[in-house]
Scaffold this motif. Structure first.
Motif, short mmCIF file in Angstrom:
data_model
loop_
_atom_site.label_atom_id
_atom_site.label_comp_id
_atom_site.label_asym_id
_atom_site.label_seq_id
_atom_site.Cartn_x
_atom_site.Cartn_y
_atom_site.Cartn_z
N TRP A 288 44.11 -0.99 31.47
CA TRP A 288 43.83 -1.97 32.54
C TRP A 288 42.98 -2.89 32.37
N ALA A 289 41.62 -2.26 32.12
CA ALA A 289 40.39 -2.80 31.70
C ALA A 289 40.60 -3.80 30.50
N GLN B 17 53.92 -7.50 28.47
CA GLN B 17 55.06 -6.67 27.56
C GLN B 17 54.45 -5.95 26.60
N ALA B 18 53.41 -6.23 26.03
CA ALA B 18 52.60 -5.33 25.14
C ALA B 18 52.15 -4.30 25.64
N ARG B 19 51.49 -4.64 26.93
CA ARG B 19 50.68 -3.32 27.88
C ARG B 19 51.96 -2.41 28.11
N PHE B 20 52.89 -2.65 28.45
CA PHE B 20 54.09 -1.74 28.80
C PHE B 20 54.75 -1.07 27.50
N ARG B 21 54.90 -1.87 26.72
CA ARG B 21 55.33 -1.34 25.39
C ARG B 21 54.37 -0.39 24.81
N ILE C 97 51.89 1.90 28.58
CA ILE C 97 52.40 2.39 30.12
C ILE C 97 53.45 3.28 29.85
N ILE C 98 54.67 2.98 28.96
CA ILE C 98 55.56 3.97 29.09
C ILE C 98 55.24 5.34 28.90
N PRO C 99 54.48 5.86 27.83
CA PRO C 99 54.08 7.18 27.84
C PRO C 99 53.64 7.74 29.17
N LEU C 100 52.70 6.76 29.86
CA LEU C 100 51.85 7.16 30.88
C LEU C 100 52.97 7.42 32.17
N PHE C 101 54.00 6.52 32.20
CA PHE C 101 54.92 6.80 33.23
C PHE C 101 55.65 8.14 32.92
#
Length: 92
Positions: free
Chosen positions: A65-66, A2-6, A9-13
């Protein structure tokens, strides 16, 4: 996960035209312990493929990701499906 997305990832989406409809977690175990469900909207299936390819190739995404998997994978399974709205769906 969840932290990864929050946090990343959302800005990258947004950068790659992957429109977020929403994110959900299961209310009950065992899914509540390790499952994240999200829905994205695309202009077309072709646009989705193009946007996903750009997202996956993005060096910032690869760095995230890394960093987030340095102690082991956090994303063990991905199910991806394309959906079509019904004529009575309030979300299109």
């Amino acid at each position: 996960l969840q932290a990864r997305f929050r946090d990343h990832i959302i800005p990258l989406f947004k950068k790659h035209n992957l429109t977020v409809i929403g994110f959900w977690t299961y209310a009950d175990p065992p899914g509540s312990e390790n499952t994240l469900v999200y829905v994205l909207a695309h202009e077309s299936r072709e646009a989705a493929k193009k946007n996903w390819a750009a997202f996956l190739a993005d060096p910032v995404r690869q760095k995230v990701w890394a960093e987030t998997e340095k102690d082991g994978p956090i994303n063990l399974k991905v199910d991806s499906v394309y959906l079509n709205p019904t004529d009575f769906s309030p979300v299109r």
